[in-house]
Design an enzyme around this catalytic site. Structure first.
Site, mmCIF file in Angstrom:
data_model
loop_
_atom_site.group_PDB
_atom_site.id
_atom_site.type_symbol
_atom_site.label_atom_id
_atom_site.label_comp_id
_atom_site.label_asym_id
_atom_site.label_seq_id
_atom_site.Cartn_x
_atom_site.Cartn_y
_atom_site.Cartn_z
ATOM 1 N N MET A 226 10.052 24.540 1.982
ATOM 2 C CA MET A 226 9.057 23.469 1.075
ATOM 3 C C MET A 226 10.763 22.556 0.118
ATOM 4 O O MET A 226 10.029 21.257 0.159
ATOM 5 C CB MET A 226 7.915 24.373 0.102
ATOM 6 C CG MET A 226 7.221 23.241 -0.538
ATOM 7 S SD MET A 226 6.209 24.196 -1.185
ATOM 8 C CE MET A 226 5.371 24.653 -0.717
ATOM 9 N N ARG B 259 -10.316 0.193 15.821
ATOM 10 C CA ARG B 259 -10.487 1.028 14.391
ATOM 11 C C ARG B 259 -11.682 0.447 12.516
ATOM 12 O O ARG B 259 -12.344 0.840 13.577
ATOM 13 C CB ARG B 259 -8.674 1.226 13.322
ATOM 14 C CG ARG B 259 -7.964 2.643 13.137
ATOM 15 C CD ARG B 259 -7.223 2.871 12.386
ATOM 16 N NE ARG B 259 -6.488 1.019 11.984
ATOM 17 C CZ ARG B 259 -4.928 1.247 11.302
ATOM 18 N NH1 ARG B 259 -4.058 1.869 11.613
ATOM 19 N NH2 ARG B 259 -4.259 0.004 11.097
ATOM 20 N N TYR C 35 14.177 31.004 7.110
ATOM 21 C CA TYR C 35 13.484 31.531 7.557
ATOM 22 C C TYR C 35 13.426 31.949 9.968
ATOM 23 O O TYR C 35 13.877 31.402 9.661
ATOM 24 C CB TYR C 35 12.340 31.209 6.792
ATOM 25 C CG TYR C 35 11.693 30.588 5.817
ATOM 26 C CD1 TYR C 35 11.316 32.165 5.491
ATOM 27 C CD2 TYR C 35 11.392 29.674 5.075
ATOM 28 C CE1 TYR C 35 11.165 32.121 3.788
ATOM 29 C CE2 TYR C 35 11.406 30.078 3.977
ATOM 30 C CZ TYR C 35 10.551 31.158 3.160
ATOM 31 O OH TYR C 35 10.331 30.738 2.087
ATOM 32 N N LYS D 93 0.736 -1.257 0.100
ATOM 33 C CA LYS D 93 -0.012 0.152 0.089
ATOM 34 C C LYS D 93 0.663 1.307 -0.160
ATOM 35 O O LYS D 93 2.302 0.991 -0.136
ATOM 36 C CB LYS D 93 -1.283 0.033 1.059
ATOM 37 C CG LYS D 93 0.073 0.054 2.581
ATOM 38 C CD LYS D 93 -1.379 -0.173 3.568
ATOM 39 C CE LYS D 93 -0.396 0.332 4.974
ATOM 40 N NZ LYS D 93 -1.304 0.152 6.389
#
Length: 411
Positions: free
Chosen positions: A313, A132, A265, A34
């Site tokens: 990013m 779940r 940043y 998966k």
């Protein structure tokens, strides 16, 4: 086409890891592919795992299951997470086993089977403590009762009963024991309803290796298949699993800066002394979690160096100190742990062993080719610890713009 970063996937490691688990578990194995094979590539991983002896493939969605069929995989596939209005007809026609946890899902599957003119093969999932997916103790008798009715009518075949352990990375003895007992009770109720499925499965990677009572007929192998120790060891752990993915990049920019220079940043980081900063073209869009800031390291210039400042990013900055770093220098973000033989040929690699050399205490065995030792690379488990998350999240987060390159079995 040039790439900014590359994830090299060692398919021989996938095969070796499956063989390791098989030698301990002694059952059939399902290779869980998966999420695009945990970020490694579902189709190449599936091919390697099946060649190594896996008998099942496991996914969670219609798209994943049908992609495997489109790639030519004709063997057993289980898909277990669907909406009640999913396109079950396509899955039934493709001979995909359907995980079923609720009566509404079962009704929808039977309607699709009626339209397609062929029975659906289902595996009923019991909730044994994860809370779940799966039917709980209250709903389970109703689910198996409907399944038996539909089986008698010929609209479904119940091939399996299964559940999922709550401890995916730790095996608390009492917790596992309670779940095994709950699973046995679910099987008893199913038998009382008249069901006689071929398969029962409960074990994940950790349980397949260390909890014999959970193994039953089939073990579902996820994290261990990709070479990450399911018990949290930074390397391959006691079972000497081999990490299948190595994430690489190159230095894109280099600058010498004085003390007091802000980095990235904010700046959240200001240099305390003159140093060299190296820019890497990898950021959180590529899978480097911002939560690892201030702790994460990469392999640059033959040693580990810290990532400093905020991970952006598309890029991050490495403090290279006084290393003679240049644009184009290779960087390993993570890979096999120190001491791992990357070729499977018997090499012994120790920290301080530079790639392709015999220095630093490295003993190169007959299968250890030049350039195929790992020295002291960071591991996926370490990145997970730095980001306070799981290795699963690190691996599946490696973005689509990171190119995948495959090292086939036998190389």
């Amino acid at each position: 086409m040039s790439v900014l970063a590359e994830a090299e996937v060692d398919l021989a490691a996938v095969a070796a890891n499956l063989d390791t688990v098989a030698g301990v578990a002694g059952t059939e194995l399902m290779a869980v592919v998966k999420a695009d094979g945990f970020g490694h590539g579902a189709v190449p991983v599936a091919r390697a795992a099946l060649a190594a002896g896996a008998t099942w493939l496991g996914v969670t969605s219609t798209g994943e299951a049908l992609a495997l069929r489109a790639a030519g995989f004709a063997g057993p596939v289980l898909s277990w997470l669907h909406r009640p209005d999913d396109d079950f007809g396509r899955l039934i026609s493709a001979d995909v086993d359907l995980g079923v946890s609720t009566v509404p899902h079962l009704h929808a599957i039977v309607e699709a089977a009626s339209r397609s003119g062929r029975p659906a093969t289902v595996q009923l999932k019991a909730d044994t403590g994860l809370s779940r997916n799966g039917a709980n103790r209250v709903d389970w008798p109703d689910l198996v009762g409907w399944a038996r009715k539909y089986e008698v009518e010929g609209s479904v075949r119940v091939r399996g009963i299964w559940s999922h352990l709550a401890g995916a990375d730790t095996l608390d003895g009492r917790g596992v024991g309670r779940q095994v007992a709950a699973f046995e009770e679910a099987r008893r109720i199913a038998r009382t309803a008249g069901l006689r499925p071929d398969l029962a499965h409960l074990a994940n990677s950790a349980a397949a290796l260390a909890a014999p009572a959970t193994r039953y007929d089939l073990c579902r192998i996820g994290l261990a298949l990709y070479g990450v120790d399911p018990f949290g060891a930074p390397g391959g752990g006691a079972y000497r699993l081999r990490a299948a993915m190595t994430l690489r990049s190159t230095v894109l920019n280099v600058k010498r800066v004085p003390a007091g220079t802000g980095v990235s940043y904010g700046p959240d980081r200001v240099t305390e002394r003159p140093t060299t900063l190296a820019l890497l073209p990898l950021g959180y869009a590529d899978g480097l979690p911002r939560a690892a800031e201030g702790r994460a390291e990469v392999w640059l210039g033959g040693t580990r160096r810290p990532i400093v400042g905020r991970i952006a990013m598309d890029q991050c900055v490495v403090d290279a100190g006084d290393l003679p770093v240049a644009i184009g220098d290779p960087v390993v973000v993570f890979g096999p742990a120190p001491g791992t033989c990357l070729t499977g040929g018997g090499c012994v690699v120790r920290p301080g062993c530079a790639a392709g050399t015999a220095g630093g205490g490295c003993v190169a065995g007959p299968g250890c080719a030049a350039g195929e030792t790992d020295a002291g690379w960071p591991t996926v488990a370490e990145w997970a610890a730095w980001a306070r998350t799981s290795p699963h999240e690190i691996l599946t987060g490696i973005g689509a713009r990171v190119a995948r390159r495959y090292r086939p079995v036998g190389r």
